[in-house]
Design a protein around this motif. Structure first.
Motif, PDB file in Angstrom:
ATOM      1  N   PHE A   1       0.863  -1.175   0.000  1.00  0.00           N
ATOM      2  CA  PHE A   1       0.000   0.000   0.000  1.00  0.00           C
ATOM      3  C   PHE A   1       0.902   1.228   0.000  1.00  0.00           C
ATOM      4  O   PHE A   1       0.969   1.974   0.970  1.00  0.00           O
ATOM      5  N   ALA A   2       1.602   1.393  -1.119  1.00  0.00           N
ATOM      6  CA  ALA A   2       2.737   2.320  -1.133  1.00  0.00           C
ATOM      7  C   ALA A   2       2.335   3.766  -0.951  1.00  0.00           C
ATOM      8  O   ALA A   2       3.168   4.579  -0.591  1.00  0.00           O
ATOM      9  N   ASP A   3       1.090   4.117  -1.251  1.00  0.00           N
ATOM     10  CA  ASP A   3       0.694   5.516  -1.120  1.00  0.00           C
ATOM     11  C   ASP A   3       0.186   5.832   0.278  1.00  0.00           C
ATOM     12  O   ASP A   3      -0.269   6.945   0.539  1.00  0.00           O
ATOM     13  N   GLU A   4       0.212   4.870   1.175  1.00  0.00           N
ATOM     14  CA  GLU A   4      -0.254   5.094   2.539  1.00  0.00           C
ATOM     15  C   GLU A   4       0.833   5.729   3.379  1.00  0.00           C
ATOM     16  O   GLU A   4       2.014   5.436   3.229  1.00  0.00           O
ATOM     17  N   GLY A   5       0.438   6.598   4.296  1.00  0.00           N
ATOM     18  CA  GLY A   5       1.381   7.057   5.298  1.00  0.00           C
ATOM     19  C   GLY A   5       1.545   8.552   5.407  1.00  0.00           C
ATOM     20  O   GLY A   5       1.549   9.274   4.412  1.00  0.00           O
ATOM     21  N   MET A   6       1.654   9.001   6.651  1.00  0.00           N
ATOM     22  CA  MET A   6       2.000  10.383   6.991  1.00  0.00           C
ATOM     23  C   MET A   6       3.360  10.289   7.681  1.00  0.00           C
ATOM     24  O   MET A   6       3.445  10.094   8.886  1.00  0.00           O
ATOM     25  N   TRP A   7       4.428  10.407   6.896  1.00  0.00           N
ATOM     26  CA  TRP A   7       5.776  10.047   7.324  1.00  0.00           C
ATOM     27  C   TRP A   7       6.509  11.243   7.926  1.00  0.00           C
ATOM     28  O   TRP A   7       6.448  12.357   7.413  1.00  0.00           O
ATOM     29  N   THR A   8       7.231  10.981   9.011  1.00  0.00           N
ATOM     30  CA  THR A   8       8.070  12.026   9.596  1.00  0.00           C
ATOM     31  C   THR A   8       9.277  12.259   8.694  1.00  0.00           C
ATOM     32  O   THR A   8       9.719  11.353   7.980  1.00  0.00           O
ATOM     33  N   PHE A   9       9.826  13.449   8.758  1.00  0.00           N
ATOM     34  CA  PHE A   9      10.940  13.788   7.867  1.00  0.00           C
ATOM     35  C   PHE A   9      12.246  13.104   8.275  1.00  0.00           C
ATOM     36  O   PHE A   9      13.188  13.062   7.487  1.00  0.00           O
ATOM     37  N   ASP A  10      12.296  12.565   9.491  1.00  0.00           N
ATOM     38  CA  ASP A  10      13.481  11.792   9.871  1.00  0.00           C
ATOM     39  C   ASP A  10      13.413  10.370   9.331  1.00  0.00           C
ATOM     40  O   ASP A  10      14.421   9.666   9.292  1.00  0.00           O
ATOM     41  N   ASN A  11      12.217   9.934   8.931  1.00  0.00           N
ATOM     42  CA  ASN A  11      12.015   8.564   8.449  1.00  0.00           C
ATOM     43  C   ASN A  11      11.151   8.579   7.192  1.00  0.00           C
ATOM     44  O   ASN A  11      10.059   8.024   7.163  1.00  0.00           O
ATOM     45  N   PRO A  12      11.632   9.221   6.119  1.00  0.00           N
ATOM     46  CA  PRO A  12      10.824   9.315   4.894  1.00  0.00           C
ATOM     47  C   PRO A  12      10.694   7.952   4.218  1.00  0.00           C
ATOM     48  O   PRO A  12      11.546   7.072   4.406  1.00  0.00           O
ATOM     49  N   PRO A  13       9.658   7.758   3.416  1.00  0.00           N
ATOM     50  CA  PRO A  13       9.403   6.449   2.794  1.00  0.00           C
ATOM     51  C   PRO A  13      10.252   6.218   1.546  1.00  0.00           C
ATOM     52  O   PRO A  13       9.736   6.011   0.439  1.00  0.00           O
ATOM     53  N   LEU A  14      11.557   6.213   1.706  1.00  0.00           N
ATOM     54  CA  LEU A  14      12.460   6.131   0.559  1.00  0.00           C
ATOM     55  C   LEU A  14      12.310   4.811  -0.189  1.00  0.00           C
ATOM     56  O   LEU A  14      12.325   4.788  -1.425  1.00  0.00           O
ATOM     57  N   LYS A  15      12.172   3.721   0.577  1.00  0.00           N
ATOM     58  CA  LYS A  15      12.062   2.406  -0.058  1.00  0.00           C
ATOM     59  C   LYS A  15      10.793   2.316  -0.909  1.00  0.00           C
ATOM     60  O   LYS A  15      10.828   1.845  -2.054  1.00  0.00           O
ATOM     61  N   GLN A  16       9.679   2.760  -0.353  1.00  0.00           N
ATOM     62  CA  GLN A  16       8.409   2.706  -1.088  1.00  0.00           C
ATOM     63  C   GLN A  16       8.466   3.547  -2.350  1.00  0.00           C
ATOM     64  O   GLN A  16       7.987   3.141  -3.414  1.00  0.00           O
ATOM     65  N   LEU A  17       9.025   4.738  -2.234  1.00  0.00           N
ATOM     66  CA  LEU A  17       9.108   5.630  -3.390  1.00  0.00           C
ATOM     67  C   LEU A  17       9.984   5.035  -4.492  1.00  0.00           C
ATOM     68  O   LEU A  17       9.648   5.103  -5.683  1.00  0.00           O
ATOM     69  N   LYS A  18      11.091   4.446  -4.098  1.00  0.00           N
ATOM     70  CA  LYS A  18      11.996   3.861  -5.094  1.00  0.00           C
ATOM     71  C   LYS A  18      11.338   2.674  -5.788  1.00  0.00           C
ATOM     72  O   LYS A  18      11.407   2.535  -7.021  1.00  0.00           O
ATOM     73  N   GLU A  19      10.691   1.801  -4.987  1.00  0.00           N
ATOM     74  CA  GLU A  19      10.109   0.588  -5.559  1.00  0.00           C
ATOM     75  C   GLU A  19       8.920   0.886  -6.459  1.00  0.00           C
ATOM     76  O   GLU A  19       8.746   0.250  -7.498  1.00  0.00           O
ATOM     77  N   ARG A  20       8.107   1.856  -6.068  1.00  0.00           N
ATOM     78  CA  ARG A  20       6.874   2.085  -6.837  1.00  0.00           C
ATOM     79  C   ARG A  20       7.041   3.136  -7.923  1.00  0.00           C
ATOM     80  O   ARG A  20       6.416   3.047  -8.981  1.00  0.00           O
ATOM     81  N   TYR A  21       7.848   4.155  -7.649  1.00  0.00           N
ATOM     82  CA  TYR A  21       7.927   5.286  -8.578  1.00  0.00           C
ATOM     83  C   TYR A  21       9.317   5.523  -9.150  1.00  0.00           C
ATOM     84  O   TYR A  21       9.497   6.406  -9.990  1.00  0.00           O
ATOM     85  N   GLY A  22      10.312   4.779  -8.666  1.00  0.00           N
ATOM     86  CA  GLY A  22      11.659   4.985  -9.170  1.00  0.00           C
ATOM     87  C   GLY A  22      12.213   6.347  -8.827  1.00  0.00           C
ATOM     88  O   GLY A  22      13.079   6.882  -9.541  1.00  0.00           O
ATOM     89  N   PHE A  23      11.739   6.924  -7.743  1.00  0.00           N
ATOM     90  CA  PHE A  23      12.187   8.260  -7.341  1.00  0.00           C
ATOM     91  C   PHE A  23      12.658   8.211  -5.898  1.00  0.00           C
ATOM     92  O   PHE A  23      11.948   7.693  -5.021  1.00  0.00           O
ATOM     93  N   VAL A  24      13.842   8.738  -5.638  1.00  0.00           N
ATOM     94  CA  VAL A  24      14.369   8.804  -4.281  1.00  0.00           C
ATOM     95  C   VAL A  24      14.728  10.255  -3.980  1.00  0.00           C
ATOM     96  O   VAL A  24      15.696  10.793  -4.533  1.00  0.00           O
ATOM     97  N   PRO A  25      13.944  10.911  -3.127  1.00  0.00           N
ATOM     98  CA  PRO A  25      14.270  12.303  -2.799  1.00  0.00           C
ATOM     99  C   PRO A  25      15.581  12.393  -2.038  1.00  0.00           C
ATOM    100  O   PRO A  25      15.869  11.565  -1.169  1.00  0.00           O
ATOM    101  N   THR A  26      16.368  13.384  -2.377  1.00  0.00           N
ATOM    102  CA  THR A  26      17.646  13.592  -1.694  1.00  0.00           C
ATOM    103  C   THR A  26      17.421  14.302  -0.371  1.00  0.00           C
ATOM    104  O   THR A  26      16.346  14.845  -0.095  1.00  0.00           O
ATOM    105  N   LYS A  27      18.468  14.314   0.461  1.00  0.00           N
ATOM    106  CA  LYS A  27      18.394  15.049   1.723  1.00  0.00           C
ATOM    107  C   LYS A  27      18.141  16.529   1.455  1.00  0.00           C
ATOM    108  O   LYS A  27      17.369  17.179   2.175  1.00  0.00           O
ATOM    109  N   GLU A  28      18.791  17.058   0.412  1.00  0.00           N
ATOM    110  CA  GLU A  28      18.607  18.475   0.077  1.00  0.00           C
ATOM    111  C   GLU A  28      17.160  18.749  -0.328  1.00  0.00           C
ATOM    112  O   GLU A  28      16.593  19.785   0.044  1.00  0.00           O
TER     113      GLU A  28
END
Length: 702
Positions: free
Chosen positions: A32-59
């Motif tokens: 359920f990759a679109d689920e979640g209200m994620w804190t900025f210390d623990n962003p959903p990097l794995k879900q974003l990469k697996e579903r959308y091929g996008f990994v936001p940088t720290k910047e």
């Protein structure tokens, strides 16, 4: 199908089987990759990469965080220009618009546009917060609890340490410093905020287009609302200069696009126990809904007395109608047997995994029963908890806060009531000394209703009722209190606060005198709640949170706490009423809806929308939906694309999303937003606000 090795001990097979279930459950959260209200210390990097091929940088994450704004009176927003412009919703701005308004000028109804910075109007009591940093202080808070402490002693130790952390941070950084409890108390984070209190109104459209369709269309989709408002933040008398702001994308969001929402969701109950949800379903929601309906009836009667009374009560009526619709949807969700069966199974599976490990079971297994016992006690005292208070009246609220302020600031910071710690006093004084107008007639009616409720629900022999009414009727007592008080004057409130305990003790003001009388009872009730409910549920919740980490790891997000979160999803329609709801609506649809209802309220349009219709490109998108996971408090949140650009403005969820308080369903839950293209189109062609539109689009010569 996996084979079971018959040579393995039966207990080991059970553990392995449960661990396999654990993998499936953890995997389901990723599914359920679109689920979640994620804190900025623990962003959903794995879900974003697996579903959308996008990994936001720290910047990228830092830029979004520092561009995001919390409206401390409820809601979210974002910086949208380097010169301090902040975008939010009209309904988030509504409280300030109401406080700025007069009988002659109704900014809520008629809107406002400042053509120059000199015309911008300062808000009377608005505080904005920007999250500057986050620090994990779990070890410090948990370290304050010593072995052998009772739940009550542990709660006091945690509170004292939290107050110490907040005060140290405020003194060292000069920033607002709040310790936030996450994952049911298994983590504590220190959030430091840059605070702004010089905030000025730049633009707001008419209420009729901001809340188009009124309450019938609220929490529905398709929608056609221009629910926007723009402020400018000042510091030292000048517009604040910020490098972190969201660049305006006038094309807005498109169907199928990955988008993000950065905002401050208020509260969710997705990690609560089944018992806690049952208490809400069987007791809390019915009581709250009943109270709102009674309150609305009184306010509507008051509003019927005349145009000015209607203006004064409109903000409260708006808020209560919104709350009633939301609470009713949430209540219906809790009454849904399928939803409750899902929550029951989730808890059963979780506890089974825990029980499979004797050490875990010994350490954490008793937490659910402890919460169940605390909830049982709370139900028995629910009415005193609700009705032993001076509700609905700002003046009565001021009185009790001033009395408690005088008493608390004399104490060591570690033992004060929450809300009166040194780190919190500046914001508290800012609210207490607000110059916003107070309406005595509305105050009287509101306080009378609160006292009548207390008398009806608690009975005439309840100690609170006896102290407040002293044998009189609620209407008589409210009239005497409101006509006799001078607390509507901010200067008097300031003199009492500055004068301290002696000034409060000597005051003859009837509301201050009443607050002195009921303060011991209020404190007694608060202490009972802390000793019997809060201390138990904090300790038990911490155990459940830690058990969840043991079983699932940190693959989940915490419940919402009105702190900054990141959600993500796709611009996407959904099945609805036997058909399909489109991902976007257009200005064509706005006019179609207006004419389909023969321009009858609440589907009529402001005059300028009729006079200037020919100038508009009616194919312009006005609203759109996405699968982003949001809840109340997200109103005003920016919708952002992968490039970190603003493409929309959250203002609502669909009716199907109301159960999102407890569960998320990607097939039906939708976040509803205003499209940037509609905002630009309206500013330029309907409001003659080219200068403002140019600033938003970065075209203004600096």
């Amino acid at each position: 199908m996996e084979r079971i090795n018959p040579q393995e001990p039966r207990s080991l097979r059970r553990i392995l089987s449960l661990l396999f279930i654990s993998v499936i459950i953890v995997g389901s959260y990723a599914a359920f990759a679109d689920e979640g209200m994620w804190t900025f210390d623990n962003p959903p990097l794995k879900q974003l990469k697996e579903r959308y091929g996008f990994v936001p940088t720290k910047e990228w994450l830092d830029h979004i965080r520092l561009s995001s704004v919390r409206f401390n009176d409820g809601g979210s927003g974002s910086f949208v220009s380097p010169d301090g412009l902040v975008l939010t919703n009209h309904h988030v701005a509504r409280g300030q618009l109401q406080k700025m308004s007069t009988p002659e000028k109704n900014y809520v109804k008629d809107g406002f546009y400042a053509r120059t910075q000199a015309e911008e109007i300062k808000c009377p009591d608005l505080e904005l917060n920007v999250l500057i940093s986050m620090e994990n202080v779990t070890a410090r808070v948990e370290g304050a609890v010593r072995k052998g402490m009772s739940d009550k002693e542990a709660l006091e130790a945690r509170k004292a340490e939290i107050a110490k952390i907040q005060n140290e941070s405020t003194q060292a950084s000069g920033l607002r410093s709040d310790v936030v409890s996450l994952y049911q108390g298994s983590e504590y984070w220190l959030y430091r905020y840059k605070k702004y209190t010089d905030v000025r109104l730049v633009f707001a459209p008419e209420e009729q287009i901001a809340f188009y369709g009124g309450d019938p269309d609220n929490f529905t989709y398709p929608r056609y609302d221009l629910d926007m408002a723009i402020f400018r933040v000042y510091e030292d008398g000048k517009p604040v200069k910020t490098a972190n702001y969201l660049k305006w994308n006038p094309r807005g969001a498109s169907d199928g696009e990955l988008v993000f929402v950065s905002g401050n969701p208020g509260s969710t109950s997705r990690l609560e126990t089944l018992t806690q949800l049952e208490t809400k379903r069987d007791y809390i929601y019915p009581l709250r809904i009943k109270g709102i309906k009674q309150r609305l009836e009184v306010l509507r009667q008051f509003a019927s007395l005349g145009a000015e009374q209607a203006r004064q009560a409109s903000g409260q009526i708006f808020g209560l109608e919104n709350s009633l619709k939301a609470l009713t949807g949430e209540y219906e969700g809790l009454q849904d047997k399928t939803l409750m069966a899902k929550k029951e199974k989730e808890e059963k599976d979780f506890r089974a995994l825990l029980a499979a490990n004797p050490e875990w079971e010994k350490e954490y297994g008793g937490a659910w029963d402890a919460i169940a016992q605390a909830e049982k006690k709370m139900v028995e005292m629910l009415k005193p908890m609700q009705y032993r208070s001076l509700r609905y009246s700002r003046l009565a609220g001021y009185a009790l806060a001033i009395v408690q302020y005088a008493a608390e600031v004399k104490k060591p910071d570690s033992v004060r009531l929450d809300g009166f710690h040194d780190s919190q006093l500046e914001s508290l004084r800012f609210r207490l000394l607000s110059p916003a107008p107070v309406y005595p007639q509305l105050e009287e009616v509101s306080l009378a209703e609160a006292l009548q409720e207390s008398s009806d629900e608690l009975g005439p022999n309840d100690p609170f009722v006896r102290i407040v009414l002293k044998g009189g009727s609620p209407a008589e007592v409210a009239k005497a209190l409101i006509t006799g008080t001078k607390l509507g004057d901010p200067a008097l409130r300031k003199s009492l606060i500055d004068g301290g305990d002696s000034a409060v003790a000597a005051s003859k003001d009837p509301l201050i005198a009443l607050a002195r009388e009921i303060d011991p009872l209020v404190r007694e009730m608060r202490k009972w709640v802390e000793d019997n409910i809060q201390s138990v549920e904090v300790a038990a919740g911490e155990k459940i949170g830690k058990a969840r980490f043991k079983v699932y790891g940190k693959s989940m997000y915490p419940d919402a706490t009105f702190t900054l979160r990141l959600a993500f999803g796709t611009v996407k329609g959904y099945p609805m009423n036997g058909t399909i709801a489109p991902s976007k609506t257009t200005l064509y649809g706005l006019y179609d809806r207006a004419y389909s209802f023969d321009m009858k309220p609440p589907f009529d349009l402001p005059e300028r929308y009729l006079a200037r219709k020919a100038s508009l490109d009616l194919s312009t998108p006005i609203n759109f939906v996405s699968t982003c996971d949001i809840t109340g408090g997200n109103s005003g949140s920016p919708v952002i694309n992968k490039n970190g650009e603003l493409v929309g403005l959250i203002f609502d969820g669909n009716i199907e999303s109301l159960v999102g308080k407890f569960v998320y369903d990607e097939t039906k839950n939708r976040a509803v937003a205003v499209h940037t293209a509609a905002m630009t189109e309206a500013l330029r062609k309907l409001y003659d606000a080219d200068r403002l539109a140019d600033e938003l689009e970065g075209k203004l010569s600096r």
